[in-house]
Design an enzyme around this catalytic site. Structure first.
Site, PDB file in Angstrom:
ATOM      1  N   TYR A 160      -8.482  26.977 -17.994  1.00 12.92           N
ATOM      2  CA  TYR A 160      -7.924  25.743 -17.468  1.00 12.92           C
ATOM      3  C   TYR A 160      -8.540  24.542 -18.200  1.00 12.92           C
ATOM      4  O   TYR A 160      -9.760  24.435 -18.303  1.00 12.92           O
ATOM      5  CB  TYR A 160      -8.161  25.650 -15.946  1.00 12.92           C
ATOM      6  CG  TYR A 160      -8.015  24.236 -15.471  1.00 12.92           C
ATOM      7  CD1 TYR A 160      -6.765  23.612 -15.500  1.00 12.92           C
ATOM      8  CD2 TYR A 160      -9.113  23.501 -15.079  1.00 12.92           C
ATOM      9  CE1 TYR A 160      -6.627  22.295 -15.144  1.00 12.92           C
ATOM     10  CE2 TYR A 160      -8.980  22.180 -14.705  1.00 12.92           C
ATOM     11  CZ  TYR A 160      -7.741  21.580 -14.746  1.00 12.92           C
ATOM     12  OH  TYR A 160      -7.616  20.273 -14.401  1.00 12.92           O
ATOM     13  N   HIS A 216      -9.670  26.104 -10.776  1.00 15.65           N
ATOM     14  CA  HIS A 216      -8.248  25.758 -10.637  1.00 15.65           C
ATOM     15  C   HIS A 216      -7.461  26.843  -9.911  1.00 15.65           C
ATOM     16  O   HIS A 216      -6.365  27.230 -10.346  1.00 15.65           O
ATOM     17  CB  HIS A 216      -7.630  25.430 -12.013  1.00 15.65           C
ATOM     18  CG  HIS A 216      -6.862  24.149 -11.997  1.00 15.65           C
ATOM     19  ND1 HIS A 216      -5.536  24.073 -12.300  1.00 15.65           N
ATOM     20  CD2 HIS A 216      -7.239  22.890 -11.692  1.00 15.65           C
ATOM     21  CE1 HIS A 216      -5.123  22.825 -12.199  1.00 15.65           C
ATOM     22  NE2 HIS A 216      -6.145  22.084 -11.830  1.00 15.65           N
TER      23      HIS A 216
HETATM   24  C1  CS2 Z   1      -7.895  18.823 -11.923  1.00 18.36           C
HETATM   25  C2  CS2 Z   1      -6.673  17.984 -11.993  1.00 18.36           C
HETATM   26  O1  CS2 Z   1      -9.186  16.873 -12.082  1.00 18.36           O
HETATM   27  C3  CS2 Z   1      -9.129  18.001 -11.623  1.00 18.36           C
HETATM   28  O2  CS2 Z   1     -10.013  18.501 -10.975  1.00 18.36           O
HETATM   29  O3  CS2 Z   1      -7.857  19.950 -11.155  1.00 18.36           O
HETATM   30  O4  CS2 Z   1      -6.777  17.316 -13.181  1.00 18.36           O
HETATM   31  C4  CS2 Z   1      -5.316  18.673 -11.954  1.00 18.36           C
HETATM   32  O5  CS2 Z   1      -5.230  19.640 -12.949  1.00 18.36           O
HETATM   33  C5  CS2 Z   1      -4.212  17.676 -12.143  1.00 18.36           C
HETATM   34  O6  CS2 Z   1      -4.359  16.673 -11.202  1.00 18.36           O
HETATM   35  C6  CS2 Z   1      -2.853  18.337 -12.056  1.00 18.36           C
HETATM   36  O7  CS2 Z   1      -1.868  17.391 -12.091  1.00 18.36           O
HETATM   37 MG    MG Z   2      -9.548  20.231  -9.978  1.00 15.43          MG
END
Ligand code: CS2
Ligand code: MG
Length: 407
Positions: A160, A216
Protein backbone atom coordinates in the site's frame (compact mmCIF):
# COMPACT_ATOMS: atom_id res chain seq x y z
CA UNK A 1 -28.64 36.62 11.88
CA UNK A 2 -29.44 34.63 8.75
CA UNK A 3 -27.74 32.42 6.19
CA UNK A 4 -28.37 34.17 2.86
CA UNK A 5 -26.55 31.94 0.38
CA UNK A 6 -23.79 29.38 -0.02
CA UNK A 7 -21.45 28.45 -2.85
CA UNK A 8 -19.54 25.27 -3.61
CA UNK A 9 -16.21 25.17 -5.47
CA UNK A 10 -14.63 21.96 -6.76
CA UNK A 11 -10.97 22.01 -7.74
CA UNK A 12 -7.52 22.93 -6.53
CA UNK A 13 -3.82 22.60 -7.25
CA UNK A 14 -3.41 18.90 -8.05
CA UNK A 15 -6.46 18.05 -5.92
CA UNK A 16 -10.22 18.29 -6.26
CA UNK A 17 -10.96 20.14 -3.05
CA UNK A 18 -14.67 20.69 -2.36
CA UNK A 19 -14.89 24.06 -0.65
CA UNK A 20 -18.10 25.47 0.79
CA UNK A 21 -18.60 29.15 1.52
CA UNK A 22 -21.66 30.10 3.59
CA UNK A 23 -22.71 33.75 3.39
CA UNK A 24 -24.75 35.65 5.98
CA UNK A 25 -26.80 38.83 6.14
CA UNK A 26 -24.10 40.39 8.36
CA UNK A 27 -21.29 40.09 5.85
CA UNK A 28 -19.51 37.37 7.85
CA UNK A 29 -18.87 34.17 5.92
CA UNK A 30 -17.76 30.69 6.90
CA UNK A 31 -15.70 28.05 5.07
CA UNK A 32 -16.08 24.28 5.05
CA UNK A 33 -14.42 21.32 3.31
CA UNK A 34 -16.50 18.47 1.86
CA UNK A 35 -13.71 16.73 -0.06
CA UNK A 36 -14.29 13.00 -0.47
CA UNK A 37 -11.35 11.53 -2.34
CA UNK A 38 -12.21 10.48 -5.92
CA UNK A 39 -15.93 11.10 -5.34
CA UNK A 40 -15.71 14.87 -5.06
CA UNK A 41 -18.66 15.85 -7.24
CA UNK A 42 -21.10 13.90 -5.04
CA UNK A 43 -20.89 15.85 -1.75
CA UNK A 44 -20.81 18.99 -3.93
CA UNK A 45 -24.09 18.00 -5.60
CA UNK A 46 -25.64 17.01 -2.27
CA UNK A 47 -24.79 20.44 -0.91
CA UNK A 48 -25.98 22.37 -3.96
CA UNK A 49 -29.13 20.39 -4.73
CA UNK A 50 -30.45 19.51 -1.28
CA UNK A 51 -28.77 21.05 1.75
CA UNK A 52 -28.02 24.66 0.81
CA UNK A 53 -31.62 25.41 -0.29
CA UNK A 54 -32.84 23.93 3.04
CA UNK A 55 -30.59 26.01 5.33
CA UNK A 56 -31.00 29.42 3.68
CA UNK A 57 -32.80 31.68 6.15
CA UNK A 58 -31.60 29.73 9.23
CA UNK A 59 -29.62 31.40 12.01
CA UNK A 60 -26.01 30.24 11.46
CA UNK A 61 -25.22 30.62 15.16
CA UNK A 62 -27.39 27.59 15.97
CA UNK A 63 -24.86 25.08 14.66
CA UNK A 64 -26.04 22.28 16.95
CA UNK A 65 -29.65 22.53 15.83
CA UNK A 66 -28.60 22.80 12.18
CA UNK A 67 -26.47 19.65 12.56
CA UNK A 68 -29.40 17.78 14.14
CA UNK A 69 -31.68 19.12 11.39
CA UNK A 70 -29.35 17.75 8.70
CA UNK A 71 -28.73 14.38 10.37
CA UNK A 72 -31.90 13.50 12.28
CA UNK A 73 -34.04 15.30 9.75
CA UNK A 74 -32.92 12.93 6.99
CA UNK A 75 -34.61 9.55 7.06
CA UNK A 76 -31.89 8.02 4.86
CA UNK A 77 -28.91 9.51 6.61
CA UNK A 78 -25.22 8.98 7.08
CA UNK A 79 -22.72 7.53 4.65
CA UNK A 80 -19.55 9.30 3.52
CA UNK A 81 -21.19 11.56 0.91
CA UNK A 82 -23.87 12.97 3.20
CA UNK A 83 -21.56 13.18 6.21
CA UNK A 84 -18.91 15.08 4.21
CA UNK A 85 -21.62 17.54 3.16
CA UNK A 86 -22.92 17.95 6.77
CA UNK A 87 -19.28 18.23 7.88
CA UNK A 88 -18.62 21.13 5.53
CA UNK A 89 -21.70 23.02 6.74
CA UNK A 90 -20.78 22.40 10.36
CA UNK A 91 -17.20 23.64 9.88
CA UNK A 92 -18.46 26.76 8.13
CA UNK A 93 -20.88 27.48 11.00
CA UNK A 94 -18.08 27.15 13.60
CA UNK A 95 -16.00 29.47 11.41
CA UNK A 96 -18.83 32.03 11.47
CA UNK A 97 -19.34 31.56 15.22
CA UNK A 98 -15.64 32.22 15.86
CA UNK A 99 -15.60 35.26 13.61
CA UNK A 100 -18.61 36.89 15.29
CA UNK A 101 -17.19 36.09 18.75
CA UNK A 102 -13.75 37.37 17.68
CA UNK A 103 -12.24 34.07 18.92
CA UNK A 104 -10.38 31.18 17.30
CA UNK A 105 -12.45 27.98 17.28
CA UNK A 106 -10.19 26.27 19.82
CA UNK A 107 -11.18 28.94 22.34
CA UNK A 108 -14.84 28.07 21.79
CA UNK A 109 -14.00 24.42 22.51
CA UNK A 110 -12.12 25.07 25.76
CA UNK A 111 -8.87 26.74 24.78
CA UNK A 112 -5.36 25.50 24.19
CA UNK A 113 -4.19 22.37 25.97
CA UNK A 114 -0.74 22.37 24.34
CA UNK A 115 1.77 24.62 22.58
CA UNK A 116 1.91 22.62 19.35
CA UNK A 117 0.29 19.44 18.06
CA UNK A 118 2.53 16.53 17.06
CA UNK A 119 2.11 15.63 13.38
CA UNK A 120 3.33 12.77 11.24
CA UNK A 121 4.45 12.75 7.65
CA UNK A 122 4.61 9.93 5.13
CA UNK A 123 7.77 8.14 4.01
CA UNK A 124 7.65 5.46 1.33
CA UNK A 125 10.19 3.48 -0.66
CA UNK A 126 10.25 0.90 -3.41
CA UNK A 127 12.57 -1.07 -1.12
CA UNK A 128 14.00 -0.69 2.36
CA UNK A 129 16.99 1.47 1.32
CA UNK A 130 14.71 3.78 -0.62
CA UNK A 131 12.38 3.97 2.38
CA UNK A 132 15.28 4.73 4.75
CA UNK A 133 16.27 7.66 2.47
CA UNK A 134 12.71 8.92 2.57
CA UNK A 135 12.56 8.66 6.38
CA UNK A 136 15.89 10.52 6.66
CA UNK A 137 14.48 13.29 4.42
CA UNK A 138 11.39 13.67 6.66
CA UNK A 139 13.60 13.87 9.79
CA UNK A 140 15.69 16.49 8.01
CA UNK A 141 12.46 18.48 7.41
CA UNK A 142 11.84 18.45 11.16
CA UNK A 143 9.30 15.65 11.56
CA UNK A 144 9.47 13.56 14.73
CA UNK A 145 6.92 11.00 13.58
CA UNK A 146 6.81 9.23 10.22
CA UNK A 147 4.46 6.69 8.62
CA UNK A 148 6.57 4.15 6.74
CA UNK A 149 5.43 2.06 3.75
CA UNK A 150 7.79 -0.20 1.85
CA UNK A 151 7.85 -2.29 -1.34
CA UNK A 152 8.06 -6.03 -0.73
CA UNK A 153 10.65 -8.21 -2.50
CA UNK A 154 8.86 -10.03 -5.29
CA UNK A 155 6.12 -7.37 -5.44
CA UNK A 156 7.78 -3.92 -5.64
CA UNK A 157 5.30 -1.10 -5.95
CA UNK A 158 2.57 -3.44 -4.81
CA UNK A 159 2.39 -2.72 -1.09
CA UNK A 160 0.00 0.00 0.00
CA UNK A 161 1.22 3.50 -1.01
CA UNK A 162 4.69 2.54 -2.23
CA UNK A 163 6.41 3.82 -5.37
CA UNK A 164 7.35 1.35 -8.10
CA UNK A 165 10.89 2.65 -8.51
CA UNK A 166 13.58 4.17 -6.32
CA UNK A 167 13.28 7.85 -5.54
CA UNK A 168 9.87 8.09 -7.24
CA UNK A 169 6.89 9.58 -5.43
CA UNK A 170 3.72 7.64 -4.93
CA UNK A 171 0.45 9.38 -5.63
CA UNK A 172 -2.67 7.64 -4.46
CA UNK A 173 -4.88 9.40 -6.98
CA UNK A 174 -4.26 8.81 -10.66
CA UNK A 175 -5.78 11.68 -12.67
CA UNK A 176 -5.64 9.60 -15.83
CA UNK A 177 -9.36 8.91 -15.57
CA UNK A 178 -11.95 6.94 -13.69
CA UNK A 179 -10.80 3.45 -14.60
CA UNK A 180 -8.52 2.40 -11.71
CA UNK A 181 -5.12 0.85 -12.19
CA UNK A 182 -4.51 -2.54 -10.57
CA UNK A 183 -2.00 -3.27 -7.81
CA UNK A 184 -1.15 -6.76 -6.59
CA UNK A 185 -1.03 -8.04 -3.05
CA UNK A 186 0.27 -11.14 -1.34
CA UNK A 187 -0.29 -11.33 2.42
CA UNK A 188 2.25 -14.16 2.78
CA UNK A 189 5.10 -12.12 1.28
CA UNK A 190 4.08 -9.10 3.33
CA UNK A 191 3.95 -11.06 6.57
CA UNK A 192 7.35 -12.62 5.92
CA UNK A 193 9.08 -9.36 5.02
CA UNK A 194 7.55 -6.37 6.76
CA UNK A 195 8.19 -7.15 10.47
CA UNK A 196 11.94 -7.44 9.81
CA UNK A 197 11.90 -4.25 7.73
CA UNK A 198 10.19 -2.30 10.52
CA UNK A 199 12.67 -3.62 13.10
CA UNK A 200 15.56 -2.66 10.81
CA UNK A 201 14.22 0.91 10.60
CA UNK A 202 13.97 1.08 14.37
CA UNK A 203 17.61 -0.01 14.67
CA UNK A 204 18.76 2.53 12.10
CA UNK A 205 16.83 5.53 13.39
CA UNK A 206 17.04 4.89 17.14
CA UNK A 207 14.44 4.89 19.89
CA UNK A 208 13.18 8.50 19.66
CA UNK A 209 11.64 8.48 16.18
CA UNK A 210 7.92 7.75 16.24
CA UNK A 211 7.29 5.11 13.58
CA UNK A 212 3.79 4.41 12.27
CA UNK A 213 2.68 1.82 9.73
CA UNK A 214 -0.57 1.44 7.75
CA UNK A 215 -1.78 -2.04 6.72
CA UNK A 216 -4.76 -0.49 4.89
CA UNK A 217 -7.25 -3.16 5.96
CA UNK A 218 -5.49 -5.98 4.12
CA UNK A 219 -4.96 -8.74 6.70
CA UNK A 220 -7.30 -11.34 8.12
CA UNK A 221 -7.77 -11.38 11.91
CA UNK A 222 -5.33 -14.25 12.58
CA UNK A 223 -2.72 -12.74 10.26
CA UNK A 224 -3.12 -9.31 11.84
CA UNK A 225 -2.62 -10.80 15.31
CA UNK A 226 0.53 -12.62 14.18
CA UNK A 227 1.82 -9.47 12.45
CA UNK A 228 1.15 -7.30 15.50
CA UNK A 229 3.10 -9.73 17.66
CA UNK A 230 5.98 -9.88 15.18
CA UNK A 231 6.34 -6.07 14.97
CA UNK A 232 6.50 -5.52 18.74
CA UNK A 233 10.32 -5.15 18.79
CA UNK A 234 9.95 -2.24 16.31
CA UNK A 235 8.11 -0.29 19.06
CA UNK A 236 5.58 1.27 16.68
CA UNK A 237 3.74 4.44 17.65
CA UNK A 238 0.79 2.76 15.97
CA UNK A 239 -0.32 0.03 13.66
CA UNK A 240 -3.09 1.35 11.43
CA UNK A 241 -6.09 -0.46 9.96
CA UNK A 242 -4.74 -4.01 10.36
CA UNK A 243 -8.04 -5.65 9.30
CA UNK A 244 -11.08 -4.71 7.17
CA UNK A 245 -12.97 -1.98 9.03
CA UNK A 246 -16.37 -3.63 8.71
CA UNK A 247 -15.51 -6.42 11.15
CA UNK A 248 -14.86 -4.75 14.49
CA UNK A 249 -14.66 -8.09 16.33
CA UNK A 250 -11.54 -8.89 14.29
CA UNK A 251 -9.53 -6.74 16.67
CA UNK A 252 -10.25 -8.88 19.67
CA UNK A 253 -7.82 -11.56 18.52
CA UNK A 254 -5.11 -8.97 17.86
CA UNK A 255 -5.62 -7.50 21.35
CA UNK A 256 -5.29 -10.94 22.94
CA UNK A 257 -1.91 -11.48 21.32
CA UNK A 258 -0.20 -8.12 21.23
CA UNK A 259 0.17 -4.78 22.99
CA UNK A 260 0.98 -2.88 19.77
CA UNK A 261 -1.06 0.38 19.71
CA UNK A 262 -3.88 0.16 17.17
CA UNK A 263 -5.26 3.10 15.14
CA UNK A 264 -8.55 2.80 13.28
CA UNK A 265 -11.34 4.98 11.94
CA UNK A 266 -10.37 6.93 8.81
CA UNK A 267 -13.31 5.37 6.97
CA UNK A 268 -15.79 5.78 9.84
CA UNK A 269 -18.57 8.27 9.34
CA UNK A 270 -20.21 8.56 12.74
CA UNK A 271 -20.01 8.29 16.48
CA UNK A 272 -21.91 5.03 16.16
CA UNK A 273 -19.13 3.36 14.19
CA UNK A 274 -16.58 4.44 16.80
CA UNK A 275 -18.74 3.70 19.82
CA UNK A 276 -18.08 -0.02 20.32
CA UNK A 277 -14.37 0.02 19.50
CA UNK A 278 -13.83 2.86 21.95
CA UNK A 279 -16.04 1.52 24.75
CA UNK A 280 -14.56 -1.95 24.52
CA UNK A 281 -11.07 -0.44 24.45
CA UNK A 282 -10.11 -2.35 21.30
CA UNK A 283 -8.19 0.60 19.86
CA UNK A 284 -5.68 3.17 21.08
CA UNK A 285 -6.18 5.92 18.50
CA UNK A 286 -9.34 7.07 16.72
CA UNK A 287 -8.69 8.20 13.13
CA UNK A 288 -11.92 9.95 12.07
CA UNK A 289 -11.83 13.09 9.91
CA UNK A 290 -13.98 16.18 10.49
CA UNK A 291 -15.14 15.96 6.88
CA UNK A 292 -16.73 12.53 6.47
CA UNK A 293 -17.42 12.08 10.19
CA UNK A 294 -19.78 15.06 9.92
CA UNK A 295 -17.92 18.10 11.24
CA UNK A 296 -16.65 19.56 14.52
CA UNK A 297 -19.96 19.02 16.35
CA UNK A 298 -20.00 15.18 16.21
CA UNK A 299 -16.21 14.75 16.24
CA UNK A 300 -16.01 16.65 19.52
CA UNK A 301 -18.36 14.01 20.98
CA UNK A 302 -16.16 11.21 19.61
CA UNK A 303 -13.13 12.84 21.25
CA UNK A 304 -14.90 13.04 24.62
CA UNK A 305 -16.07 9.43 24.44
CA UNK A 306 -12.54 8.36 23.48
CA UNK A 307 -11.09 10.27 26.41
CA UNK A 308 -13.10 8.15 28.85
CA UNK A 309 -11.49 5.00 27.46
CA UNK A 310 -7.80 5.97 27.14
CA UNK A 311 -8.20 6.36 23.39
CA UNK A 312 -6.29 9.29 21.88
CA UNK A 313 -6.95 11.17 18.67
CA UNK A 314 -5.04 10.63 15.42
CA UNK A 315 -7.24 12.35 12.84
CA UNK A 316 -7.00 11.42 9.19
CA UNK A 317 -5.03 14.01 7.23
CA UNK A 318 -4.42 12.45 3.83
CA UNK A 319 -3.58 14.94 1.03
CA UNK A 320 -7.22 14.92 -0.05
CA UNK A 321 -8.14 17.09 2.95
CA UNK A 322 -8.10 20.78 2.18
CA UNK A 323 -6.50 23.33 4.52
CA UNK A 324 -10.05 24.15 5.72
CA UNK A 325 -10.72 20.74 7.30
CA UNK A 326 -7.09 20.57 8.44
CA UNK A 327 -7.68 23.88 10.23
CA UNK A 328 -10.86 22.51 11.83
CA UNK A 329 -8.86 19.51 13.02
CA UNK A 330 -6.05 21.78 14.22
CA UNK A 331 -8.51 23.56 16.53
CA UNK A 332 -9.74 20.24 17.91
CA UNK A 333 -6.11 19.12 18.30
CA UNK A 334 -5.20 22.29 20.19
CA UNK A 335 -8.00 21.67 22.67
CA UNK A 336 -8.47 17.85 22.95
CA UNK A 337 -7.16 16.69 26.34
CA UNK A 338 -6.66 13.25 24.79
CA UNK A 339 -4.89 14.47 21.65
CA UNK A 340 -2.47 11.90 20.20
CA UNK A 341 -1.08 12.91 16.81
CA UNK A 342 -2.23 14.43 13.49
CA UNK A 343 -1.54 13.06 10.02
CA UNK A 344 -0.26 16.06 8.11
CA UNK A 345 0.22 16.28 4.37
CA UNK A 346 -1.60 19.30 3.14
CA UNK A 347 -0.15 22.77 3.54
CA UNK A 348 3.21 23.75 2.20
CA UNK A 349 2.86 24.09 -1.56
CA UNK A 350 2.88 27.68 -2.73
CA UNK A 351 -0.29 27.15 -4.84
CA UNK A 352 -2.19 25.64 -1.94
CA UNK A 353 -1.11 28.38 0.47
CA UNK A 354 -2.16 31.03 -2.06
CA UNK A 355 -5.61 29.47 -2.50
CA UNK A 356 -6.13 29.04 1.26
CA UNK A 357 -4.14 31.79 3.03
CA UNK A 358 -3.66 31.30 6.77
CA UNK A 359 -1.08 31.74 9.48
CA UNK A 360 -1.36 28.22 10.81
CA UNK A 361 2.21 26.96 10.72
CA UNK A 362 4.22 23.78 10.97
CA UNK A 363 7.52 23.95 12.78
CA UNK A 364 9.76 21.31 14.28
CA UNK A 365 7.24 18.56 13.62
CA UNK A 366 4.52 20.43 15.51
CA UNK A 367 1.44 22.20 14.14
CA UNK A 368 0.88 25.63 15.64
CA UNK A 369 -2.74 26.68 15.36
CA UNK A 370 -3.62 30.23 14.36
CA UNK A 371 -5.21 32.65 16.84
CA UNK A 372 -7.24 34.37 14.13
CA UNK A 373 -11.02 34.36 14.73
CA UNK A 374 -12.91 31.33 13.40
CA UNK A 375 -11.02 28.57 11.62
CA UNK A 376 -8.22 30.98 10.71
CA UNK A 377 -8.08 30.10 7.05
CA UNK A 378 -9.36 32.06 4.06
CA UNK A 379 -10.19 31.13 0.46
CA UNK A 380 -9.21 33.08 -2.66
CA UNK A 381 -12.24 32.75 -4.91
CA UNK A 382 -10.61 34.53 -7.85
CA UNK A 383 -7.71 32.08 -7.76
CA UNK A 384 -10.13 29.16 -7.37
CA UNK A 385 -11.58 30.00 -10.79
CA UNK A 386 -8.29 28.77 -12.31
CA UNK A 387 -8.83 25.23 -11.16
CA UNK A 388 -11.23 22.72 -12.65
CA UNK A 389 -12.37 19.31 -11.52
CA UNK A 390 -10.18 16.48 -12.83
CA UNK A 391 -11.62 12.95 -12.58
CA UNK A 392 -9.28 10.60 -10.77
CA UNK A 393 -9.20 7.20 -9.15
CA UNK A 394 -7.08 5.26 -6.74
CA UNK A 395 -5.92 1.74 -7.60
CA UNK A 396 -7.83 -1.42 -6.93
CA UNK A 397 -6.04 -4.40 -5.42
CA UNK A 398 -6.08 -8.01 -6.64
CA UNK A 399 -4.29 -11.13 -5.57
CA UNK A 400 -1.94 -12.68 -8.13
CA UNK A 401 -4.68 -15.04 -9.33
CA UNK A 402 -6.95 -12.06 -9.99
CA UNK A 403 -9.13 -12.20 -6.85
CA UNK A 404 -10.28 -8.75 -5.68
CA UNK A 405 -8.84 -7.60 -2.35
CA UNK A 406 -9.25 -4.59 -0.08
CA UNK A 407 -7.58 -1.45 -1.41
C1 CS2 B 1 -4.47 6.51 4.03
C2 CS2 B 1 -5.30 7.34 3.12
O1 CS2 B 1 -3.58 8.48 4.94
C3 CS2 B 1 -3.89 7.33 5.17
O2 CS2 B 1 -3.73 6.79 6.24
O3 CS2 B 1 -4.99 5.34 4.48
O4 CS2 B 1 -4.40 8.09 2.42
C4 CS2 B 1 -6.21 6.64 2.13
O5 CS2 B 1 -5.49 5.74 1.35
C5 CS2 B 1 -6.89 7.63 1.23
O6 CS2 B 1 -7.53 8.57 2.02
C6 CS2 B 1 -7.84 6.95 0.27
O7 CS2 B 1 -8.54 7.89 -0.43
MG1 MG C 1 -4.67 4.99 6.51
Amino acid sequence: MKITDAKVFVGGPGKNYVTLKILTDQGVYGLGDATLNNRETLPAAYLRDYLIPAIIGMDPRNSEDIWQFLYRGAYFRGGPIAMAAYGAIDMALWDIKGKIAGLPVHQLLGGRSRDGALVYAHAAGSDLEDLADSVAARIEEGYRAVRVQCGIPGMPGAGYAVPGTRGARHYITDFGGLRPSVEYWDSGRYLRYMPGALCELRDRFGPELKILHDVHHRLMPREAAAFARAVEPADLFWLEDPTPAEDQDALRLLRQHSTVPVAIGEVFQSLWQCNRLIKQELIDFIRVAVTYAGGITPVRRIVDLAGMHHVRTGFHGAPSHSPVSMAAQAHLNAWAPNFGIQEYLVLGTAECDALFPSDHRMEGGLFHVSDAPGLGVDFDEALAARYVYAPGSHPVVRLEDGTMWDY
